[in-house]
Structure formats: C-alpha cells, structure tokens
Design a protein around this motif. Structure first.
Motif, PDB file in Angstrom:
ATOM      1  N   GLY A 123      24.529  50.211  -8.258  1.00  0.00           N
ATOM      2  CA  GLY A 123      23.623  50.020  -9.106  1.00  0.00           C
ATOM      3  C   GLY A 123      22.313  50.735  -9.340  1.00  0.00           C
ATOM      4  O   GLY A 123      22.054  51.170 -10.396  1.00  0.00           O
ATOM      5  N   LEU A 124      21.806  51.096  -8.143  1.00  0.00           N
ATOM      6  CA  LEU A 124      20.895  51.846  -7.950  1.00  0.00           C
ATOM      7  C   LEU A 124      21.056  53.393  -8.577  1.00  0.00           C
ATOM      8  O   LEU A 124      20.325  53.825  -9.139  1.00  0.00           O
ATOM      9  N   ALA A 125      22.461  53.790  -8.008  1.00  0.00           N
ATOM     10  CA  ALA A 125      22.789  55.293  -8.555  1.00  0.00           C
ATOM     11  C   ALA A 125      22.809  55.493 -10.024  1.00  0.00           C
ATOM     12  O   ALA A 125      22.393  56.377 -10.454  1.00  0.00           O
ATOM     13  N   ARG A 168      37.472  46.757 -10.142  1.00  0.00           N
ATOM     14  CA  ARG A 168      37.185  47.630  -9.042  1.00  0.00           C
ATOM     15  C   ARG A 168      35.686  47.082  -8.637  1.00  0.00           C
ATOM     16  O   ARG A 168      35.403  46.928  -7.664  1.00  0.00           O
ATOM     17  N   TRP A 169      34.717  46.788  -9.706  1.00  0.00           N
ATOM     18  CA  TRP A 169      33.502  46.217  -9.514  1.00  0.00           C
ATOM     19  C   TRP A 169      33.610  44.821  -8.730  1.00  0.00           C
ATOM     20  O   TRP A 169      32.748  44.470  -7.623  1.00  0.00           O
ATOM     21  N   LYS A 170      34.422  44.001  -9.093  1.00  0.00           N
ATOM     22  CA  LYS A 170      34.812  42.792  -8.391  1.00  0.00           C
ATOM     23  C   LYS A 170      35.160  42.813  -6.936  1.00  0.00           C
ATOM     24  O   LYS A 170      35.037  42.076  -5.918  1.00  0.00           O
ATOM     25  N   GLY A 171      36.063  43.986  -6.662  1.00  0.00           N
ATOM     26  CA  GLY A 171      36.451  44.405  -5.411  1.00  0.00           C
ATOM     27  C   GLY A 171      35.541  44.968  -4.520  1.00  0.00           C
ATOM     28  O   GLY A 171      35.631  44.946  -3.231  1.00  0.00           O
ATOM     29  N   LEU A 172      34.195  45.363  -5.052  1.00  0.00           N
ATOM     30  CA  LEU A 172      33.246  45.745  -3.975  1.00  0.00           C
ATOM     31  C   LEU A 172      32.388  44.617  -3.313  1.00  0.00           C
ATOM     32  O   LEU A 172      31.978  43.394  -4.098  1.00  0.00           O
ATOM     33  N   ASN A 173      32.113  44.813  -2.051  1.00  0.00           N
ATOM     34  CA  ASN A 173      31.204  43.818  -1.570  1.00  0.00           C
ATOM     35  C   ASN A 173      29.778  43.921  -2.124  1.00  0.00           C
ATOM     36  O   ASN A 173      29.403  44.960  -2.817  1.00  0.00           O
ATOM     37  N   HIS A 174      28.876  43.057  -1.538  1.00  0.00           N
ATOM     38  CA  HIS A 174      27.554  43.067  -2.044  1.00  0.00           C
ATOM     39  C   HIS A 174      26.586  44.275  -1.750  1.00  0.00           C
ATOM     40  O   HIS A 174      25.904  44.945  -2.824  1.00  0.00           O
ATOM     41  N   ALA A 175      26.965  44.996  -0.691  1.00  0.00           N
ATOM     42  CA  ALA A 175      26.080  46.147  -0.452  1.00  0.00           C
ATOM     43  C   ALA A 175      26.473  47.374  -1.252  1.00  0.00           C
ATOM     44  O   ALA A 175      25.422  47.994  -1.774  1.00  0.00           O
ATOM     45  N   ALA A 176      27.743  47.427  -1.404  1.00  0.00           N
ATOM     46  CA  ALA A 176      28.190  48.547  -2.524  1.00  0.00           C
ATOM     47  C   ALA A 176      27.820  48.100  -3.854  1.00  0.00           C
ATOM     48  O   ALA A 176      27.631  49.260  -4.495  1.00  0.00           O
ATOM     49  N   ARG A 177      27.780  46.987  -4.159  1.00  0.00           N
ATOM     50  CA  ARG A 177      27.439  46.828  -5.695  1.00  0.00           C
ATOM     51  C   ARG A 177      25.857  47.293  -5.761  1.00  0.00           C
ATOM     52  O   ARG A 177      25.611  47.955  -6.836  1.00  0.00           O
ATOM     53  N   ILE A 178      25.082  46.923  -4.745  1.00  0.00           N
ATOM     54  CA  ILE A 178      23.631  47.377  -4.916  1.00  0.00           C
ATOM     55  C   ILE A 178      23.422  48.663  -4.799  1.00  0.00           C
ATOM     56  O   ILE A 178      22.665  49.110  -5.793  1.00  0.00           O
ATOM     57  N   VAL A 179      23.933  49.552  -4.103  1.00  0.00           N
ATOM     58  CA  VAL A 179      24.102  51.007  -4.037  1.00  0.00           C
ATOM     59  C   VAL A 179      24.633  51.743  -5.355  1.00  0.00           C
ATOM     60  O   VAL A 179      23.779  52.545  -6.016  1.00  0.00           O
ATOM     61  N   VAL A 213      19.302  55.424 -11.240  1.00  0.00           N
ATOM     62  CA  VAL A 213      18.622  56.730 -11.355  1.00  0.00           C
ATOM     63  C   VAL A 213      19.029  57.537 -12.406  1.00  0.00           C
ATOM     64  O   VAL A 213      18.258  58.432 -12.701  1.00  0.00           O
ATOM     65  N   ILE A 214      20.492  57.591 -12.437  1.00  0.00           N
ATOM     66  CA  ILE A 214      21.021  58.685 -13.546  1.00  0.00           C
ATOM     67  C   ILE A 214      20.556  58.382 -14.784  1.00  0.00           C
ATOM     68  O   ILE A 214      20.118  59.290 -15.660  1.00  0.00           O
ATOM     69  N   LEU A 215      20.295  56.945 -15.217  1.00  0.00           N
ATOM     70  CA  LEU A 215      19.874  56.535 -16.722  1.00  0.00           C
ATOM     71  C   LEU A 215      18.515  56.947 -16.726  1.00  0.00           C
ATOM     72  O   LEU A 215      18.131  57.524 -17.848  1.00  0.00           O
TER      73      LEU A 215
END
Length: 291
Positions: A19-21, A6-17, A24-26
């Motif tokens: 990762g940031l979420a 699923r991670w590989k299937g995400l585009n670059h922008a989705a991966r950034i969002v 923040v949770i961490l």
C-alpha cells in the motif's frame, strides 16, 4: 489468480508495504503533473510578470553582453581590414609594404584620408590636388605602392587610365634632423639655412620667382621632403647665385647645387629675414664687390 485473491492471500505486513509503495507512486505521478502544469503556466505568463530579482538581473546582463559582443563582431566583419590597422601615415606605409601594394576605390580612399591626422593627410595628398581630382568627376580609384623609401599613389579613372601620381618620402625625424655638413664647406660656412625655414621662404615666393631658384617643380617636391639644410653662396657670378641643398638620399646624404637668378635670390633672402628676424641672412655680393 485475480488481484483480489492475491491481495487477500497477503499477510498484514505485506499489505502495508504494498500500500505504501502504491501511495508513493501515485504521489510522484501527481507531483509530476503539478510541476508540468505550473511550468506551462509560468511560460504562458512569462512576458506579463515583472522582471525583478537577482536571476532576472543576471539574465538581463548576460543577454546584453551577448548582444554587445554580437554587434562588435558584426561591425568588425563589416569594417575593412586596413581601417583597423591604419591610424597614421607611418601605419599606412607599413601596411602597404606588408600587402605589397593594394587598391582602394575613390570612396574608400576618401574615408581613409579623413580618418588620418590632419598633418599626415596633408603629407599624403595636398588638399588642393585631392579637391581638384574629386571635382573633376573622372577619378575612380587609387593604387598604393611602396618603393624603397617612398610611398607612391596612382590615381586612375574608371577605365584604368592614370590621372595623377604623387610620392611621399618616408624618412624618420632622426634622419632629417641630423647635423648639416654644409658648414664644413668654406663656401657655405656661416650661410646655412634650416630646412623648414628655407622651404617656407621659398614657397612663399610667386611661382615665377620659385622657378628661378629651382626650375624643376617635380624634383623640388621630393627634395623638400628630404631636406636637411640649404645654403646660399656669398657671390653673384654672371648674374646668378649658387644654391646648395643638403638632402637625405639612398641611405646617405648628398648636396645638390643649382644656379638661381640674382633677383630671385634677393627676394628669397628678404623672405628669410621676414620669417626669422632674429637671424639676419646677408645677400650675396657681386664679383667686383667681393674682390
């Protein structure tokens, strides 16, 4: 599908969002852990740290105020109700009337007696009488009652048997300081005696002479509290002299007349002149001298 797929299937922008979420949770989770840890550390070291600063001062004031309020409430609860309202003999009479009478143990009465002003305590019970009751050892309680314009005290032993009864006349100063009408009587005109002076002079005499002026001590104890003025008749008739007492009674004024011995009156006149040398009181004349 696995998470990696699923991670590989995400585009670059989705991966950034994503990762940031996750970051923040961490961070939030780590912040909560740090906050809880610091709180426990402060709690464990609370008693060892110096209590300084505005917050500590305000907390100390608040705690002191709560302790004082609690102490005051506890003391009020322990203090008998009558002690909170009675500060004079008039207060006592009003409280007895309000309660329709009430009982006190020996210790409670003595505590109340000591709390009253000296003059009021003396009027309530003469110190000599109270001392005699206390020394006898058989006195256990007192019942207080209001009867018309009198406050009555009944002293009892542990078995409820009466030991002594006393009454205090509760009259206002205005009632006792009203103008005397004895002056309107031609027999006593110019021969009236103010109540305080007469009481002091009579009670300065030995008991045997006092009884030759007023032969009923019980009545005298009440009359002396109601006295407006007194007078001595100008004539000696058959070895006796008329004494007039003007007293407040039953909402009005009455005159009590009694026959006193010539000898006792002579001593009474001498006592009056010693107490009030500026006012000369003359002794009564014998019948033949008057004639």
């Amino acid at each position: 599908m696995s998470l990696i797929s699923r991670w590989k299937g995400l585009n670059h922008a989705a991966r950034i969002v994503t990762g940031l979420a996750a970051l923040v949770i961490l961070l939030e989770f780590l912040f909560d852990i740090v906050e809880i840890t610091i709180g426990h550390i402060m709690l464990w070291t609370n008693d060892k740290r110096p209590k300084i600063g505005r917050l500590w001062i305000e907390e100390e004031r608040d705690q002191t105020g709560r302790q004082q309020a609690s102490t005051h409430i506890d003391s009020v609860r322990l203090q008998p109700a009558y002690e909170r309202y009675i500060h004079s003999l008039d207060d006592l009479a009003a409280y007895v009337a309000f309660k329709s009478g009430f009982d006190l143990s020996r210790e409670e009465f003595l505590a109340l007696y000591r709390s009253l002003p000296g003059q009021d305590a003396g009027r309530l019970v003469e110190p000599e009488i109270l001392s005699g009751l206390a020394e006898a050892g058989s006195w256990a309680s007192v019942k207080l009652e209001r009867r018309e314009d009198k406050l009555q005290l009944n002293f009892f032993d542990p078995y409820g048997q009466p030991l002594h009864t006393t009454q205090i006349v509760m009259l206002s100063a205005a009632e006792l300081m009203q103008d005397s009408r004895l002056e309107d009587n031609p027999v006593y005109a110019g021969r009236t005696i103010p109540a305080p002076l007469f009481v002091t002079a009579l009670e300065s005499l030995p008991q045997n002479l006092r009884l030759q002026v007023i032969n009923d001590p019980q009545k005298w104890q009440e009359w002396r509290q109601r006295l407006i003025a007194a007078a001595v008749a100008p004539r000696i008739v058959h070895g006796s002299v008329t004494i007039a007492l003007e007293i407040v009674q039953a909402g009005g004024v009455s005159v009590q007349e009694m026959e006193a011995s010539e000898l006792a009156v002579e001593y009474l006149i001498n006592a009056l002149n010693e107490l009030s040398p500026d006012t000369h009181y003359s002794s009564p004349n014998k019948e033949d001298e008057h004639e």
